[in-house]
Design a protein around this motif. Structure first.
Motif, mmCIF file in Angstrom:
data_model
loop_
_atom_site.group_PDB
_atom_site.id
_atom_site.type_symbol
_atom_site.label_atom_id
_atom_site.label_comp_id
_atom_site.label_asym_id
_atom_site.label_seq_id
_atom_site.Cartn_x
_atom_site.Cartn_y
_atom_site.Cartn_z
ATOM 1 N N GLU A 443 -2.972 15.443 6.128
ATOM 2 C CA GLU A 443 -3.207 14.041 5.789
ATOM 3 C C GLU A 443 -4.220 13.922 4.652
ATOM 4 N N CYS A 537 3.697 5.439 5.381
ATOM 5 C CA CYS A 537 3.527 6.667 6.158
ATOM 6 C C CYS A 537 4.722 6.846 7.093
ATOM 7 N N GLY A 545 1.967 13.101 6.503
ATOM 8 C CA GLY A 545 1.162 13.088 5.288
ATOM 9 C C GLY A 545 1.892 12.528 4.077
#
Ligand code: ACM
Ligand code: ZN
Length: 570
Positions: A443, A537, A545
């Motif tokens: 991330e 996302c 990520g």
């Protein structure tokens, strides 16, 4: 087959293939009452009639929809009856609306601007996502035959943005408002002042933006002692803020400005050091966290300063609620070698004496309450209402204040039991600066925590409340703090699709929520984000990520978490 037969067969085939298909019903937030039936209604070049008794903003909202439709379909609509009819109907609740679509026509009814805005957003979500693209697109431009009666669960449906840690331009802020509009939100909490930057022009105190809007660099990652050496900042002129207020108002959104006080004020202190207990010098902060340096509570000049600032602020922002912050005034992490200034400042000591505050664990909270009460009266004298973070409850909060519960849900529950109105925005469920997956190594850098989509979705604001106190919950808001979010690409990634989940918490009855249905409906929202050019996302789909790498298996995840000394948690 002779020639005419071949032509006829080809025609039948073309007609069959070309039969337009309505978009699957994937509207978010799910309307209150929906009956979908067979068939569709073509909106290409459709006739549109708008009730002339509708107010100007409602008509403008409809015309924005018509404009998007014409752009996307590449065909002008016609004025007149027999197509889509927008009409006033006093039977609807203030933010409610109705839509009835048959193969022949569409009727849209509401009583207020917000009702018409939300009806148009529902129409848009029932159309191909290309309607969000701002350009002509080939698609099946039909609406499904449907009957919708809709209204929200909560009156306060908020989203917050921090333009202080990182600055967002007027255009970026408008885009943020567009996304909020698409999901039927009606309060934009704009956090305009911070230790790391003062972002609102105040004419009487020009140094707030000349000095306070700029910092000498920003710490790198989580190393608070570091500094990238790049001067950073920006601010909104009063004209720009008015432009945002008007843009939001046209979409049924009230902008609630926040001037965070008496803490989180270092940028103002850097500009006007005489407002602090020590007199400075102070510097606009280049790191994150909580500083010890706050406004002096014993100096009358501070009260005059605040009244002057709020006078200009009220000229810009018509919102009844004005946010005075109030969070994290004590327990600073800066220079821990010195005591909190309020503990040693002679002016603060004199103020405590004047107020009859005895030294003790509550004394600083009571002193903070003095400032809060002063601002509450000042705002009330000008027809406004004070709202603040839940720390304002800790001293002696006066009736009529509204509490924003962020340190979990306890503050909100207690405030409601004490008779205060509450907006729920608990960190555990509503902090969109938290990680969306456990796989932190995949991330972008983040403040911490773990707030997956499903957890946002499953938040129930009345949980844990005593019967009869729920009426004090005005609604729900999520917060977007931007210490670690510096680009629009990252901002949208943190916002979407968690904002969609938030919208169902705010809009849908508790028993109408269904995570599986919601998750399936995100297919269309994802296409909308693509059309709008917004990042998002996909952790909830196991694509982790920015790079959307495949998620680890449960065993791999367990091993990874152990290697990081962490446990899986929700
Ligand atoms: C807050 O997150 N400090 C309100
Ligand atoms: Zn002081």
């Amino acid at each position: 087959m002779n020639k005419p037969m071949i032509l006829l067969a080809a025609l039948v085939l073309i007609t069959a293939c070309a039969k337009p298909q309505p978009q699957a019903f994937q509207v978010i937030p799910m309307p209150d009452d929906v009956t979908v039936s067979e068939g569709s209604f073509c909106v290409k070049g459709v006739a549109v009639s708008i009730d002339e008794n509708m107010d100007e903003l409602s008509q403008k909202a409809v015309l924005r929809f018509v404009d998007a439709l014409e752009t996307a379909t590449g065909m002008k609509t016609k004025k007149g009856e027999g197509g889509i009819r927008f009409a006033l109907n006093p039977d609807f609740a203030p933010e409610g609306y109705g839509i009835l679509i048959t193969p022949e026509s569409a009727v849209v009814e509401a009583i207020s601007l917000n009702g018409f805005v939300y009806a148009c957003e529902t129409l848009k979500q029932m159309l191909p996502a290309a309607i969000y693209g701002g350009k002509k697109a080939k698609a099946d431009w039909v609406l499904p035959c449907v009957h919708i009666l809709d209204r929200p669960r909560f009156e306060y449906r908020g989203m917050h943005l921090d333009p202080c840690r990182h600055f967002w331009t007027v255009e970026e802020t408008k885009k943020y408002l567009d996304v909020m509009t698409a999901y039927k939100m009606n309060r934009f909490h704009w956090h305009l002042t911070e230790d790391q930057g003062w972002r609102m022009e105040i004419k009487k105190y020009p140094k707030l933006t000349e000095v306070g809007a700029w910092r000498n660099g920003t710490c790198i990652g989580k190393d608070f002692e570091s500094n990238d050496g790049i001067r950073y900042g920006g601010f909104y002129t009063q004209e720009e803020m008015k432009e945002i207020v008007a843009y939001a108002a046209e979409r049924g959104i009230t902008v609630i400005p926040e001037v965070d006080l008496p803490g989180h004020m270092v940028a103002a202190l850097a500009a006007y050091p005489e407002l602090g207990c020590t007199g400075g010098p102070y510097e606009v902060w280049t790191r994150w966290g909580i500083t010890q340096d706050i406004l002096c509570a014993g100096n009358d000049k501070v009260l005059t300063f605040l009244e002057d600032v709020f006078t200009e602020l009220m000229d810009i922002f018509p919102s009844e609620f004005i946010h005075i912050g109030g969070d994290e005034c004590f327990g600073g992490e800066g220079d821990t070698t010195r005591p909190d200034p309020w503990d040693v400042c002679p002016k603060c000591a004199a103020r405590m004496k004047q107020l009859g505050i005895k030294k003790g664990p509550d004394s600083k909270h009571l002193l903070q309450s003095f400032i809060t009460a002063h601002m509450q009266k000042f705002l009330a004298d000008h027809g406004r209402k004070l709202i603040g973070w839940d720390e304002i409850l800790e001293g002696n909060l006066k009736a009529g204040a509204t509490v924003m519960s962020w340190r979990g849900v306890k503050g909100g529950i207690k405030a409601a039991e004490m008779g205060f109105d509450v907006v729920m925005t608990p960190t555990d469920y509503m902090y969109f600066d938290y990680f969306q997956s456990q796989e932190r190594d995949k991330e972008p850098l983040c403040i911490g925590g773990y707030l997956p989509l499903e957890k946002v979705y499953k938040y129930e604001p009345f949980k844990g409340m005593k019967p009869g106190t729920e009426e004090h919950i005005l609604g729900v808001q999520a917060n977007m703090w931007t210490e670690y979010i510096a680009t629009p690409e990252h901002l949208w990634y943190m916002l979407l699709p968690r904002l969609c989940a938030l919208s169902e918490v705010q809009w849908c009855a508790a028993d109408a929520k269904d995570y599986d249905r919601f998750q399936a409906s995100l297919e269309h929202s994802q296409a909308m984000f693509d059309a709008m050019g917004l990042n998002y996302c996909l952790d909830y789909k196991g694509l982790i990520g920015f790079d959307r790498q495949p998620a680890r298996s449960p065993e791999e995840l367990q091993a990874y978490l152990e290697s990081e000394g962490r446990k899986w948690s929700w």
